[in-house]
Design an enzyme around this catalytic site. Structure first.
Site, mmCIF file in Angstrom:
data_model
loop_
_atom_site.group_PDB
_atom_site.id
_atom_site.type_symbol
_atom_site.label_atom_id
_atom_site.label_comp_id
_atom_site.label_asym_id
_atom_site.label_seq_id
_atom_site.Cartn_x
_atom_site.Cartn_y
_atom_site.Cartn_z
ATOM 1 N N GLN A 185 1.961 8.466 2.646
ATOM 2 C CA GLN A 185 2.678 7.739 3.700
ATOM 3 C C GLN A 185 2.683 8.508 5.011
ATOM 4 O O GLN A 185 2.516 7.943 6.087
ATOM 5 C CB GLN A 185 4.124 7.468 3.265
ATOM 6 C CG GLN A 185 4.241 6.350 2.257
ATOM 7 C CD GLN A 185 3.726 5.051 2.832
ATOM 8 O OE1 GLN A 185 4.373 4.421 3.652
ATOM 9 N NE2 GLN A 185 2.537 4.651 2.442
ATOM 10 N N GLY A 195 0.821 -1.203 0.000
ATOM 11 C CA GLY A 195 0.000 0.000 0.000
ATOM 12 C C GLY A 195 0.853 1.249 0.000
ATOM 13 O O GLY A 195 0.340 2.363 -0.065
ATOM 14 N N THR A 196 2.169 1.040 0.055
ATOM 15 C CA THR A 196 3.084 2.179 0.118
ATOM 16 C C THR A 196 3.361 2.774 -1.258
ATOM 17 O O THR A 196 3.849 3.897 -1.346
ATOM 18 C CB THR A 196 4.408 1.740 0.743
ATOM 19 O OG1 THR A 196 4.841 0.560 0.069
ATOM 20 C CG2 THR A 196 4.234 1.422 2.211
ATOM 21 N N GLU A 223 7.858 5.109 7.973
ATOM 22 C CA GLU A 223 7.561 4.990 9.402
ATOM 23 C C GLU A 223 7.750 6.275 10.195
ATOM 24 O O GLU A 223 7.279 6.377 11.335
ATOM 25 C CB GLU A 223 8.408 3.862 10.004
ATOM 26 C CG GLU A 223 7.846 2.503 9.642
ATOM 27 C CD GLU A 223 8.861 1.380 9.718
ATOM 28 O OE1 GLU A 223 8.872 0.677 10.713
ATOM 29 O OE2 GLU A 223 9.643 1.209 8.750
ATOM 30 N N PRO A 237 5.484 12.932 -4.858
ATOM 31 C CA PRO A 237 4.882 13.691 -3.761
ATOM 32 C C PRO A 237 3.523 13.161 -3.303
ATOM 33 O O PRO A 237 3.188 13.257 -2.120
ATOM 34 C CB PRO A 237 4.737 15.101 -4.341
ATOM 35 C CG PRO A 237 5.676 15.165 -5.485
ATOM 36 C CD PRO A 237 5.819 13.775 -6.004
#
Ligand code: MOS
Length: 750
Positions: A647, A476-477, A715, A641
């Site tokens: 994210q 999903g990133t 993260e 972008p």
């Protein structure tokens, strides 16, 4: 590898190439895979947290409709213990293999599996299975067993858990009380709750060949686990996962459930599907362990940190020693000559913990950044000013220069976007028109950047299509999209002509995607493969009897717009496909690989950020709403972008959930999980997302990161955010909550 002269694809906003497949349901997830004769499996789990199994009474279940077989220790295959490189304590996952003995170590442990025609039949039959136990000593209270803690050396096989420099004790003894913070911060057990639960479909072609469709961000690692456990040749195990419905940090490691699916399929000689329920997500696939973090900060009269001590008490399961490395980055986030970092690990009767997004960083930086806020208040300094005074100009823990650090710009941009300079330092000084208390808080964000070895293969066909393959993952990133951008950029072909394929052990190796290092690892391999293909293509164009560009200098050929061209007027541009056709080639294949270079020894690679939060706290009900977030991040080059923003939206939202709602509640007298469902374990939903959400990237390429200068950003959003929220709550209410999540009961009546 050098970037092309006119980058046009990297760094530009691009829609997800797999977006349509996902929203239309065309994307196939592990549980969606269809093949003939699938049987469905449902786990039999321990209702006891410690002891031995005396008897599993399955007599009723065997007679129930649709049931094919029941697999327990009685008829389980003997599995081979995992080798050291897959099982060493500290590596994520659980090396204890299912159904090999009668011991019970935690509630929910897999004791058997019912295999039936349908999921419902298997579930019903599993519910009728009765297990008799011999209860054992129950260890569920972290603080109660603290004196039995061990001091593990490393987390994840590489993060130092015990460390010191200077003399913390001397400083501590000699520093006046009014410049000390001495407090305990705690974070609860948390469970990964991606939309897609753990899911596996095991298919044996024969006794020696296994294919597993499984939701994993580590196809290669899963392949090694299965090959080892079943004693198969590695090349006889194929693991496939083209899409992951989120992982929250789970799904990369060795877990019982997919081994059970494979054993079940072998037993009944049919494909077996095993999908975890939401409740089973709380005991079958890892969790973030609880942390109790004692923090000591001491500052000198100028507001500079003089000593810092961070001691984390946390737990692992009885069968494995995984340590949440909460203190890992306390060693280096701020300049401080005297530092002591310690982790103590207690083995308890809970399920084995594993990384959850920002493992260590998320709980650890919550404590550090809360303590910094408390210190700022003690010193009567603005929290941002305190951080500026303690800015680390190098990585003091390793005595290395930062590869690239622009944290001060993050503070500056963030503060001005947020309007921080107009903050009234006094807590509980502002109310909105509804009478809710308004508070502003901030925190620093940091996350390590890494590159792992990876490889890719590229195939140009004579219809002009480009297929690139690597055993990486899409969680999903945006892997499909970002990698397609790299191919498009490097070969000068439109993105529409490129198909990126991933999630299959038959593709060239890629690492588990974790640690936010996917792009920095896989993109250089893709670029290398593209460059090798370009070389081969140019050779075809120049050399040989049918070469269309004979006589042109190698350096004069340009690849752009899907064509190869030269300045020479007499030679018109030619589509890449035509170069193949003209030279009688069906296709052209090239491979590429990449891995960390020398720079990784010389520099410290970290991403940074500053996050500012405004909360509104209802003074009667204690309800907290996050009204506004400004996050500014220095994560190296931004590849896309749109993906990058997405994210950080997710990461910061995750951080808000950690601050305000997430928490798994164990029942201490039994070791059972009280809230193993999404109605009682809360994660943020759309209405919890702040109405004003500003995310900015400095977009400064890291000159020492391979290839593009991207440092990774998966993260970092969760890091810092929980503290920024807690600090804002303190500012709103004057109440310091050091125990996450900050639920209304902790604030009611402020
Ligand atoms: Mo991160 S816990 O490696 O997804």
């Amino acid at each position: 590898m050098a970037m092309p002269d006119n980058p046009t694809v990297i760094g530009t906003p691009r829609q997800r190439v797999d977006g349509k497949a996902k929203v239309t349901g065309a994307a196939i997830y592990a549980a969606d895979v269809k093949t003939d004769g699938i049987a469905n499996a449902y786990l039999i789990q321990s209702t006891l947290a410690s002891g031995r199994v005396i008897e599993i009474d399955q007599s009723q279940a065997e007679k129930m409709p649709g049931v094919f077989a029941i697999l327990t220790q009685r008829n389980a295959p003997k599995l081979q213990p995992l080798p050291e490189e897959l099982s060493a304590n500290g590596l994520p996952g659980e090396s204890r293999l299912p159904f090999q003995d009668d011991r019970v170590y935690y509630q929910g442990q897999h004791l058997g599996v019912v295999i039936a025609e349908t999921f419902e039949q298997a579930r019903d039959a599993a519910a009728s299975v009765r297990v008799r136990y011999q209860p054992g000593e129950l260890r569920t209270d972290l603080e109660g067993f603290a004196q039995q803690a061990i001091e593990p050396r490393l987390a994840l096989g590489r993060i130092k858990l015990q460390d010191k420099r200077g003399d913390v004790d001397w400083v501590w003894a000699n520093m006046p009380q009014d410049r000390l913070v001495d407090a305990v911060y705690s974070t609860p057990i948390e469970n990964h709750n991606p939309i897609e639960p753990g899911a596996a479909l095991a298919i044996w072609e024969d006794q020696d060949h296994l294919t597993l469709h499984v939701s994993t961000r580590g196809v290669d690692l899963t392949q090694r686990v299965l090959a080892a456990a079943f004693g198969l040749l590695i090349q006889n195990v194929r693991v496939i996962c083209p899409f992951i419905g989120g992982h929250f940090g789970s799904k990369g490691f060795s877990w019982s459930y997919f081994i059970v699916a494979a054993a079940a399929a072998r037993l009944i000689n049919r494909p077996v599907r095993l999908v975890l329920t939401r409740s089973q997500m709380f005991d079958s696939m890892g969790q973030r362990a609880r942390t109790v973090q004692s923090f000591g900060l001491a500052a000198d009269e100028t507001g500079k940190l003089a000593a810092l001590k961070h001691s984390t008490l946390t737990h692992s399961s009885m069968v494995y020693q995984y340590t949440e490395p909460a203190g890992a980055l306390t060693r280096l986030l701020y300049a401080c000559p005297n530092i002591q970092i310690n982790h103590r690990l207690v083995q308890l009767n809970y399920t084995t913990p594993c990384p959850m997004r920002a493992p260590g960083e998320a709980p650890g930086i919550f404590a550090l950044e809360s303590a910094m806020d408390e210190l700022a208040i003690k010193l009567n300094l603005d929290p941002l000013e305190l951080r500026l005074r303690n800015h680390a100009d190098k990585d003091d823990s390793e005595q290395k220069p930062w590869s690239s650090k622009h944290l001060k710009e993050c503070y500056d941009h963030g503060a001005s976007k947020f309007g921080w300079s107009s903050r009234n330092p006094h807590p509980a000084s502002a109310r909105d028109k509804d009478g809710r208390l308004v508070g502003w808080g901030m925190a620093t964000a940091i996350y390590p950047a890494r590159q792992e070895p990876a490889a890719a293969r590229i195939t140009l066909a004579n219809d002009g299509s480009v297929v690139v393959q690597s055993a990486t993952h899409e969680a999903g990133t945006g892997t499909y999209t970002a990698m397609t951008q790299f191919v498009s950029e490097n070969l000068g072909v439109p993105m529409e002509q490129v198909r990126f394929e991933l999630g299959d052990t038959q593709f060239p190796h890629a690492p588990v995607n974790g640690g936010s290092f996917l792009t920095a690892s896989v993109a250089p391999a893709v670029t290398a493969a593209c460059n090798n293909l370009r070389d081969k293509l140019i050779s075809l164009a120049l050399d040989g009897p049918a070469a269309p560009f004979t006589g042109v200098a190698r350096g004069d050929l340009v690849l752009a717009d899907g064509r190869i061209s030269t300045q020479k007027k007499s030679l018109p541009p030619m589509a890449l496909a035509d170069v193949l056709s003209k030279t009688n080639n069906q296709q052209l294949v090239a491979e590429g690989e990449a891995g960390p270079g020398d720079a990784y020894q010389k520099f410290a690679f970290y991403s940074f950020g500053a996050v500012f939060v405004e909360v509104r706290v209802d003074p009667d009900f204690g309800e907290v709403r996050v009204a506004r977030v400004v996050g500014v991040y220095d994560v190296g080059k931004i590849i896309n972008p749109m993906l990058a923003r997405s994210q950080l939206l997710g990461g910061i939202t995750f951080g808000i959930g950690m601050a305000l709602m997430e928490g798994t509640i164990p029942d201490i007298p039994t070791g059972r999980i009280v809230n193993s469902n999404l109605s009682e374990y809360h994660v943020p939903v759309s209405t919890d997302v702040p109405p004003e959400f500003t995310i900015e990237f400095l977009d400064i390429p890291d000159p020492n990161m391979a290839d593009s200068g991207a440092r990774g950003l998966g993260e970092i959003g969760i890091v810092g955010t929980p503290a920024a929220v807690a600090n804002a709550i303190y500012h709103a209410t004057g109440k310091r909550i050091r125990d996450l999540p900050i639920t209304p009961d902790k604030l009611v009546g402020v």
